[in-house]
Design a protein around this motif. Structure first.
Motif, PDB file in Angstrom:
ATOM      1  N   GLN A   7      26.371  44.136 -28.933  1.00 42.18           N
ATOM      2  CA  GLN A   7      25.260  43.984 -29.863  1.00 42.18           C
ATOM      3  C   GLN A   7      24.983  42.508 -30.102  1.00 42.18           C
ATOM      4  O   GLN A   7      25.900  41.711 -30.290  1.00 42.18           O
ATOM      5  CB  GLN A   7      25.575  44.671 -31.198  1.00 42.18           C
ATOM      6  N   THR A   8      23.724  42.147 -30.111  1.00 40.18           N
ATOM      7  CA  THR A   8      23.351  40.761 -30.350  1.00 40.18           C
ATOM      8  C   THR A   8      21.959  40.719 -30.956  1.00 40.18           C
ATOM      9  O   THR A   8      21.353  41.753 -31.246  1.00 40.18           O
ATOM     10  CB  THR A   8      23.400  39.939 -29.047  1.00 40.18           C
ATOM     11  N   THR A   9      21.448  39.520 -31.158  1.00 41.35           N
ATOM     12  CA  THR A   9      20.117  39.322 -31.731  1.00 41.35           C
ATOM     13  C   THR A   9      19.091  39.187 -30.615  1.00 41.35           C
ATOM     14  O   THR A   9      19.331  38.488 -29.628  1.00 41.35           O
ATOM     15  CB  THR A   9      20.099  38.058 -32.609  1.00 41.35           C
ATOM     16  N   PHE A  64      17.328  49.875 -36.546  1.00 41.23           N
ATOM     17  CA  PHE A  64      16.763  48.557 -36.259  1.00 41.23           C
ATOM     18  C   PHE A  64      16.666  47.781 -37.568  1.00 41.23           C
ATOM     19  O   PHE A  64      16.069  48.256 -38.537  1.00 41.23           O
ATOM     20  CB  PHE A  64      15.370  48.675 -35.639  1.00 41.23           C
ATOM     21  N   THR A  65      17.261  46.613 -37.583  1.00 41.37           N
ATOM     22  CA  THR A  65      17.171  45.719 -38.731  1.00 41.37           C
ATOM     23  C   THR A  65      16.670  44.375 -38.238  1.00 41.37           C
ATOM     24  O   THR A  65      17.135  43.872 -37.207  1.00 41.37           O
ATOM     25  CB  THR A  65      18.542  45.528 -39.405  1.00 41.37           C
ATOM     26  N   GLY A  66      15.722  43.793 -38.957  1.00 43.05           N
ATOM     27  CA  GLY A  66      15.202  42.504 -38.517  1.00 43.05           C
ATOM     28  C   GLY A  66      14.091  42.016 -39.405  1.00 43.05           C
ATOM     29  O   GLY A  66      13.980  42.413 -40.564  1.00 43.05           O
ATOM     30  N   PHE A  67      13.253  41.160 -38.847  1.00 47.02           N
ATOM     31  CA  PHE A  67      12.114  40.664 -39.611  1.00 47.02           C
ATOM     32  C   PHE A  67      10.980  40.291 -38.670  1.00 47.02           C
ATOM     33  O   PHE A  67      11.175  40.077 -37.469  1.00 47.02           O
ATOM     34  CB  PHE A  67      12.507  39.464 -40.486  1.00 47.02           C
ATOM     35  N   VAL A  76       8.997  38.785 -33.795  1.00 55.75           N
ATOM     36  CA  VAL A  76       9.825  39.833 -34.394  1.00 55.75           C
ATOM     37  C   VAL A  76      11.255  39.586 -33.939  1.00 55.75           C
ATOM     38  O   VAL A  76      11.500  39.325 -32.755  1.00 55.75           O
ATOM     39  CB  VAL A  76       9.380  41.247 -33.976  1.00 55.75           C
ATOM     40  N   VAL A  77      12.195  39.641 -34.869  1.00 61.00           N
ATOM     41  CA  VAL A  77      13.612  39.443 -34.555  1.00 61.00           C
ATOM     42  C   VAL A  77      14.368  40.724 -34.874  1.00 61.00           C
ATOM     43  O   VAL A  77      14.225  41.285 -35.964  1.00 61.00           O
ATOM     44  CB  VAL A  77      14.203  38.269 -35.362  1.00 61.00           C
ATOM     45  N   LEU A  78      15.154  41.198 -33.912  1.00 66.85           N
ATOM     46  CA  LEU A  78      16.053  42.336 -34.111  1.00 66.85           C
ATOM     47  C   LEU A  78      17.478  41.812 -34.169  1.00 66.85           C
ATOM     48  O   LEU A  78      17.876  40.994 -33.341  1.00 66.85           O
ATOM     49  CB  LEU A  78      15.941  43.334 -32.959  1.00 66.85           C
ATOM     50  N   THR A  79      18.262  42.292 -35.120  1.00 70.29           N
ATOM     51  CA  THR A  79      19.651  41.852 -35.232  1.00 70.29           C
ATOM     52  C   THR A  79      20.593  43.011 -34.926  1.00 70.29           C
ATOM     53  O   THR A  79      20.340  44.151 -35.322  1.00 70.29           O
ATOM     54  CB  THR A  79      19.954  41.320 -36.645  1.00 70.29           C
ATOM     55  N   ASP A  80      21.665  42.701 -34.203  1.00 73.45           N
ATOM     56  CA  ASP A  80      22.757  43.657 -33.962  1.00 73.45           C
ATOM     57  C   ASP A  80      22.311  44.933 -33.266  1.00 73.45           C
ATOM     58  O   ASP A  80      22.563  46.047 -33.746  1.00 73.45           O
ATOM     59  CB  ASP A  80      23.461  44.006 -35.282  1.00 73.45           C
ATOM     60  N   ASN A  81      21.663  44.773 -32.126  1.00 63.64           N
ATOM     61  CA  ASN A  81      21.323  45.922 -31.289  1.00 63.64           C
ATOM     62  C   ASN A  81      21.854  45.709 -29.880  1.00 63.64           C
ATOM     63  O   ASN A  81      22.004  44.579 -29.426  1.00 63.64           O
ATOM     64  CB  ASN A  81      19.810  46.137 -31.217  1.00 63.64           C
ATOM     65  N   THR A  82      22.137  46.816 -29.188  1.00 63.02           N
ATOM     66  CA  THR A  82      22.490  46.722 -27.773  1.00 63.02           C
ATOM     67  C   THR A  82      21.207  46.541 -26.965  1.00 63.02           C
ATOM     68  O   THR A  82      20.095  46.708 -27.485  1.00 63.02           O
ATOM     69  CB  THR A  82      23.211  47.990 -27.297  1.00 63.02           C
ATOM     70  N   ALA A  83      21.366  46.238 -25.679  1.00 67.45           N
ATOM     71  CA  ALA A  83      20.194  46.049 -24.823  1.00 67.45           C
ATOM     72  C   ALA A  83      19.378  47.335 -24.725  1.00 67.45           C
ATOM     73  O   ALA A  83      18.140  47.303 -24.768  1.00 67.45           O
ATOM     74  CB  ALA A  83      20.638  45.591 -23.434  1.00 67.45           C
ATOM     75  N   ASP A  84      20.056  48.479 -24.600  1.00 65.68           N
ATOM     76  CA  ASP A  84      19.340  49.754 -24.498  1.00 65.68           C
ATOM     77  C   ASP A  84      18.584  50.063 -25.784  1.00 65.68           C
ATOM     78  O   ASP A  84      17.459  50.576 -25.754  1.00 65.68           O
ATOM     79  CB  ASP A  84      20.315  50.888 -24.180  1.00 65.68           C
ATOM     80  N   GLU A  85      19.205  49.761 -26.932  1.00 68.36           N
ATOM     81  CA  GLU A  85      18.540  50.012 -28.208  1.00 68.36           C
ATOM     82  C   GLU A  85      17.326  49.104 -28.374  1.00 68.36           C
ATOM     83  O   GLU A  85      16.249  49.550 -28.794  1.00 68.36           O
ATOM     84  CB  GLU A  85      19.524  49.790 -29.356  1.00 68.36           C
ATOM     85  N   ARG A 105       7.073  38.433 -25.081  1.00 71.31           N
ATOM     86  CA  ARG A 105       8.177  37.764 -24.406  1.00 71.31           C
ATOM     87  C   ARG A 105       9.422  38.060 -25.228  1.00 71.31           C
ATOM     88  O   ARG A 105       9.349  38.237 -26.439  1.00 71.31           O
ATOM     89  CB  ARG A 105       7.960  36.247 -24.341  1.00 71.31           C
ATOM     90  N   PHE A 106      10.576  38.105 -24.592  1.00 70.46           N
ATOM     91  CA  PHE A 106      11.775  38.360 -25.378  1.00 70.46           C
ATOM     92  C   PHE A 106      12.963  37.637 -24.783  1.00 70.46           C
ATOM     93  O   PHE A 106      12.999  37.296 -23.605  1.00 70.46           O
ATOM     94  CB  PHE A 106      12.065  39.863 -25.500  1.00 70.46           C
ATOM     95  N   SER A 107      13.928  37.395 -25.638  1.00 75.10           N
ATOM     96  CA  SER A 107      15.156  36.740 -25.230  1.00 75.10           C
ATOM     97  C   SER A 107      16.247  37.179 -26.192  1.00 75.10           C
ATOM     98  O   SER A 107      15.978  37.779 -27.232  1.00 75.10           O
ATOM     99  CB  SER A 107      14.994  35.220 -25.250  1.00 75.10           C
ATOM    100  N   SER A 108      17.499  36.878 -25.835  1.00 76.18           N
ATOM    101  CA  SER A 108      18.624  37.225 -26.692  1.00 76.18           C
ATOM    102  C   SER A 108      19.249  35.955 -27.243  1.00 76.18           C
ATOM    103  O   SER A 108      18.996  34.850 -26.759  1.00 76.18           O
ATOM    104  CB  SER A 108      19.677  38.025 -25.919  1.00 76.18           C
ATOM    105  N   GLU A 109      20.078  36.108 -28.254  1.00 78.32           N
ATOM    106  CA  GLU A 109      20.726  34.950 -28.883  1.00 78.32           C
ATOM    107  C   GLU A 109      21.565  34.153 -27.882  1.00 78.32           C
ATOM    108  O   GLU A 109      21.467  32.924 -27.833  1.00 78.32           O
ATOM    109  CB  GLU A 109      21.574  35.416 -30.060  1.00 78.32           C
ATOM    110  N   PRO A 110      22.415  34.809 -27.045  1.00 78.78           N
ATOM    111  CA  PRO A 110      23.163  34.025 -26.046  1.00 78.78           C
ATOM    112  C   PRO A 110      22.246  33.288 -25.078  1.00 78.78           C
ATOM    113  O   PRO A 110      22.528  32.159 -24.679  1.00 78.78           O
ATOM    114  CB  PRO A 110      24.007  35.089 -25.330  1.00 78.78           C
ATOM    115  N   ALA A 111      21.140  33.922 -24.704  1.00 82.05           N
ATOM    116  CA  ALA A 111      20.205  33.264 -23.792  1.00 82.05           C
ATOM    117  C   ALA A 111      19.574  32.045 -24.447  1.00 82.05           C
ATOM    118  O   ALA A 111      19.375  31.009 -23.804  1.00 82.05           O
ATOM    119  CB  ALA A 111      19.124  34.243 -23.352  1.00 82.05           C
TER     120      ALA A 111
END
Length: 201
Positions: A7-9, A64-67, A76-85, A105-111
């Motif tokens: 899970q990541t952002t 889904f939790t975010g803002f 839009v930011v999603l927090t603590d979801n898996t890639a599939d979610e 466009r989208f990216s993850s926190e590690p990216a």
């Protein structure tokens, strides 16, 4: 680590060349969440920027939790979801809410961390042959002015550990003399043709 369960952002945003392309209205976004998901809570908050914080649950039980924010760039930011979610939410956003599916466009926190380190490497580890801001902005989805503040000392330190040398700006500064009051010492002047280093301590 099982990457399928990691899970990541996730950051979902409009293209750099069309930062307001979503026409993101926060009230309309909240209403769209209510119309789509069986359980939804949201509220608008004014902090450093106006944002709509939300919590929603899909019919399959995915939370889904975010803002959402429309200041600067529609995001839009999603927090603590898996890639599939995250893929479930992205598909809804792309196909049911946005005016055009090619505007997301989208990216993850590690990216994002890796991108910041790459920008630090490109700008601070090449002396007077540093990469120009324009192509870096295009490649990273940022504005040209945003490249200046896209990375900080932490990213430069991480690159230093990887490449085994310090940024050019640090190497140009002479060491402080023992017992000398550094507050009265003028900042070192960068070599001709370079910009001042951003990693002053």
């Amino acid at each position: 680590m099982d990457l399928d369960e990691h899970q990541t952002t996730y950051l979902l945003y409009a293209p750099a060349k069309n930062p307001g392309g979503w026409n993101l209205d926060l009230a309309a976004f909240g209403a769209a969440l209510e119309a789509t998901f069986p359980e939804v809570r949201y509220e608008t908050r004014q902090g450093g920027q106006l944002r709509l914080s939300f919590w929603a649950v899909s019919e399959d039980g995915i939370e889904f939790t975010g803002f959402a924010s429309n200041e600067g760039r529609d995001t839009v930011v999603l927090t603590d979801n898996t890639a599939d979610e995250a893929a479930v939410f992205i598909a809804w956003l792309r196909d049911s809410f946005l005016p055009s599916p090619d505007l997301v466009r989208f990216s993850s926190e590690p990216a994002q961390t890796e991108i910041r380190e790459l920008l630090a490497y490109a700008r601070e580890f090449h002396g007077d042959r540093r990469y120009k801001r324009e192509p870096l902005a295009e490649a990273s989805g940022r504005s040209v002015s945003g490249i200046r503040t896209a990375y900080k000392d932490g990213e430069a330190d991480a690159v230093t550990l990887q490449v085994g040398r310090e940024p050019a700006g640090r190497r140009m500064r002479p060491p402080a003399r023992h017992g000398h009051d550094r507050r009265n010492t003028p900042a070192s002047v960068p070599e001709s043709g370079t910009e001042a280093g951003v990693f002053r301590r």
